[in-house]
Design an enzyme around this catalytic site. Structure first.
Site, mmCIF file in Angstrom:
data_model
loop_
_atom_site.group_PDB
_atom_site.id
_atom_site.type_symbol
_atom_site.label_atom_id
_atom_site.label_comp_id
_atom_site.label_asym_id
_atom_site.label_seq_id
_atom_site.Cartn_x
_atom_site.Cartn_y
_atom_site.Cartn_z
ATOM 1 N NE ARG A 1 -3.898 -1.465 0.302
ATOM 2 C CZ ARG A 1 -5.803 -1.625 0.998
ATOM 3 N NH1 ARG A 1 -5.561 -0.595 1.478
ATOM 4 N NH2 ARG A 1 -6.303 -2.684 0.647
ATOM 5 N NE ARG B 1 -6.963 5.125 2.675
ATOM 6 C CZ ARG B 1 -8.046 4.446 2.408
ATOM 7 N NH1 ARG B 1 -9.809 4.558 3.317
ATOM 8 N NH2 ARG B 1 -7.309 3.075 2.640
ATOM 9 N NE ARG C 1 -10.721 8.030 -3.431
ATOM 10 C CZ ARG C 1 -11.104 7.510 -2.496
ATOM 11 N NH1 ARG C 1 -10.597 6.916 -0.814
ATOM 12 N NH2 ARG C 1 -12.374 7.738 -2.293
ATOM 13 C CG ASP D 1 -8.276 -3.260 -4.408
ATOM 14 O OD1 ASP D 1 -8.114 -2.733 -3.682
ATOM 15 O OD2 ASP D 1 -10.196 -4.614 -3.902
ATOM 16 C CE1 TYR E 1 -12.909 -7.997 0.757
ATOM 17 C CE2 TYR E 1 -11.498 -9.492 1.156
ATOM 18 C CZ TYR E 1 -11.332 -8.140 1.905
ATOM 19 O OH TYR E 1 -10.843 -8.016 2.991
HETATM 20 O O1 CP3 Z 1 0.066 -1.908 -2.093
HETATM 21 C C1 CP3 Z 1 -0.415 -1.559 -3.342
HETATM 22 O O2 CP3 Z 1 -0.128 0.327 -2.923
HETATM 23 C C2 CP3 Z 1 -0.885 -1.614 -4.740
HETATM 24 C C3 CP3 Z 1 -2.458 -1.303 -4.719
HETATM 25 C C4 CP3 Z 1 -3.611 -1.966 -3.782
HETATM 26 C C5 CP3 Z 1 -4.287 -1.669 -3.020
HETATM 27 N N1 CP3 Z 1 -5.128 -2.946 -2.754
HETATM 28 C C6 CP3 Z 1 -5.672 -0.462 -2.800
HETATM 29 C C7 CP3 Z 1 -6.025 -0.035 -2.737
HETATM 30 C C8 CP3 Z 1 -3.540 -3.294 -3.466
HETATM 31 C C9 CP3 Z 1 -2.093 -4.727 -3.355
HETATM 32 C C10 CP3 Z 1 -4.523 -3.851 -2.929
HETATM 33 C C11 CP3 Z 1 -4.881 -5.069 -2.191
HETATM 34 C C12 CP3 Z 1 -6.105 -5.719 -1.723
HETATM 35 N N2 CP3 Z 1 -7.021 -4.502 -1.913
HETATM 36 C C13 CP3 Z 1 -5.820 -6.748 -1.087
HETATM 37 C C14 CP3 Z 1 -5.011 -7.633 0.194
HETATM 38 C C15 CP3 Z 1 -3.782 -7.137 0.698
HETATM 39 C C16 CP3 Z 1 -4.427 -6.457 1.779
HETATM 40 O O3 CP3 Z 1 -4.435 -5.462 2.106
HETATM 41 O O4 CP3 Z 1 -4.958 -7.790 2.723
HETATM 42 C C17 CP3 Z 1 -7.061 -6.672 -0.392
HETATM 43 C C18 CP3 Z 1 -7.642 -7.174 0.954
HETATM 44 C C19 CP3 Z 1 -7.661 -5.091 -1.178
HETATM 45 C C20 CP3 Z 1 -9.373 -5.140 -1.024
HETATM 46 C C21 CP3 Z 1 -9.795 -3.977 -0.294
HETATM 47 N N3 CP3 Z 1 -9.632 -2.459 -1.120
HETATM 48 C C22 CP3 Z 1 -10.398 -3.470 0.318
HETATM 49 C C23 CP3 Z 1 -10.608 -4.559 2.164
HETATM 50 C C24 CP3 Z 1 -10.045 -2.065 0.843
HETATM 51 C C25 CP3 Z 1 -11.061 -0.574 1.851
HETATM 52 C C26 CP3 Z 1 -10.105 -0.786 3.011
HETATM 53 C C27 CP3 Z 1 -9.265 0.368 2.746
HETATM 54 O O5 CP3 Z 1 -8.314 0.374 2.991
HETATM 55 O O6 CP3 Z 1 -9.097 1.090 2.874
HETATM 56 C C28 CP3 Z 1 -9.816 -1.434 -0.272
HETATM 57 C C29 CP3 Z 1 -9.587 0.019 -0.855
HETATM 58 C C30 CP3 Z 1 -7.944 0.701 -0.925
HETATM 59 N N4 CP3 Z 1 -7.340 -0.155 -2.315
HETATM 60 C C31 CP3 Z 1 -7.418 1.190 -0.788
HETATM 61 C C32 CP3 Z 1 -5.991 1.359 -1.670
HETATM 62 C C33 CP3 Z 1 -4.908 2.232 -1.794
HETATM 63 C C34 CP3 Z 1 -7.637 2.855 0.297
HETATM 64 C C35 CP3 Z 1 -8.791 3.626 -1.099
HETATM 65 C C36 CP3 Z 1 -9.174 4.836 -0.912
HETATM 66 O O7 CP3 Z 1 -8.000 5.524 -1.968
HETATM 67 O O8 CP3 Z 1 -10.171 5.425 -0.159
#
Ligand code: CP3
Length: 344
Positions: free
Chosen positions: A25, A29, A38, A75, A152
């Protein structure tokens, strides 16, 4: 022949004097520049499907910190969407999807070979990145592992214990297994296209692997990862695979061989000393500093970072956190971690 890029060298099994580093990540944010881009994109999914802006946020942490790898901004839930699930994000809460609880729900999904209609902007992002990244930065593509993606798709949202997915597995195993098989086939296709577009490494995120107990861990975490890895290796033998079965605990032992992965990513639930003796002996490991140090910083961060570097110093290691950096992290702590790893 030793490879040029440090991440690829570590993945090939080389022990480096300083471990290469990137962060799960890393585009996120906690960075003001991410929040600005964003806001420009609108919502999170619009950002994921806008190749120019998705490439821009991928590059932001590379510019700011000089990480050794960039991870494609996308994602794990884009694949379910491409397979036909409805997907949206509720601000402050997380993802929501249409649910799959029976054969009728499964039948509504589209064919795997049509996912590119939705996912082609992601491949475009990869193409932009492979042009624009610095020559020494490795581009990592990724997908969710089938079990995690299924949790999910079945529940329609994140769940603390993956209860609905366990319930479907126990009550309607044929539908559960057919869903996993579909996600597995989709993942092979999706990662293949990412590699065609320029991804140099791929990573499988199995965030909820730890909740699979007994034989289920081998059947639904290890086996799909092995199948995906084998299919990719058959087509792209030179592309390294990183597997991240989060929460595996002592079951991390033996996973390089069981999955066929070049690298096993470790969460912070195992100590680096244990993992060096039981996991790194089989190949490259990635991890495993606790993400909270990016919030708390200070002497604890320095001490724990050094502990991880030291414990893994006798084998191939890619420094990373044990899970994604959180939005409340301080960007200055990330710099402190990097400086500590690089001995500055
Ligand atoms: O790592 C990186 O920078 C690459 C991009 C990336 C994202 N999600 C961007 C993201 C990667 C590799 C993921 C993987 C992901 N997504 C996982 C597996 C890794 C982990 O964290 O366990 C999972 C379970 C998801 C599903 C997901 N996406 C959830 C549950 C959420 C909400 C939780 C949160 O952190 O807000 C997201 C949103 C998400 N994916 C964000 C980002 C940068 C935040 C979104 C925002 O900008 O509001």
């Amino acid at each position: 022949m030793p490879q040029q890029k440090t991440i690829l060298r570590a993945l090939a099994g080389e022990t480096l004097p300083t471990p290469p580093i990137w962060m799960m990540r890393q585009a996120g944010r906690y960075l003001p520049e991410y929040k600005a881009t964003r806001a420009q994109a609108g919502d999170f999914l619009s950002l994921c499907y806008n190749p120019e802006l998705a490439a821009e946020v991928t590059l932001q942490p590379i510019r700011r910190y000089g990480f050794d790898a960039a991870i494609l901004f996308a994602d794990i839930l884009l694949l379910p969407q491409a397979l036909g699930a409805d997907l949206w994000f509720v601000t402050g809460e997380g993802p929501r999807l249409s649910t799959i609880t029976d054969q009728a729900g499964l039948d509504k999904l589209g064919p795997v070979d049509e996912i590119d209609a939705v996912l082609s902007p992601v491949y475009e992002t990869v193409k932009i990145l492979s042009r624009e990244l610095p020559a020494d930065t490795t581009l990592i593509g990724f997908a969710g592992a089938p079990w995690t993606v299924a949790t999910y798709m079945i529940a329609g949202q994140g769940t603390p214990d993956q209860g609905p997915a366990h319930a479907l597995k126990n009550e309607n195993r044929p539908v559960f297994e057919a869903l996993l098989a579909k996600i597995t086939a989709g993942t092979i296709h999706y990662l293949s296209r990412q590699i065609d577009a320029g991804a140099e490494v791929v990573k499988l995120f199995d965030s909820w692997a730890g909740s699979l107990q007994g034989e289920d861990f081998a059947k639904y975490a290890v086996e799909p990862a092995r199948e995906i890895t084998a299919a990719l290796k058959a087509k792209y033998p030179h592309i390294p695979v990183i597997a991240f079965p989060r929460g595996a605990g002592h079951r991390y032992e033996g996973l390089h061989a069981a999955i066929g992965a070049d690298c096993i990513a470790l969460d912070d639930g195992v100590t680096p000393n244990w993992a060096a003796g039981h996991v790194q002996i089989d190949g490259c490991v990635q991890g495993n500093l606790a993400s909270r140090h990016m919030v708390t910083g200070g002497k604890d961060l320095i001490r724990e970072t050094r502990k991880v570097v030291q414990a893994f110093s006798n084998g191939p290691h890619i420094f990373n956190l044990g899970h994604g950096i959180t939005p409340d992290a301080d960007p200055a702590n990330v710099q402190l971690m990097i400086d500590t790893v690089r001995g500055i």
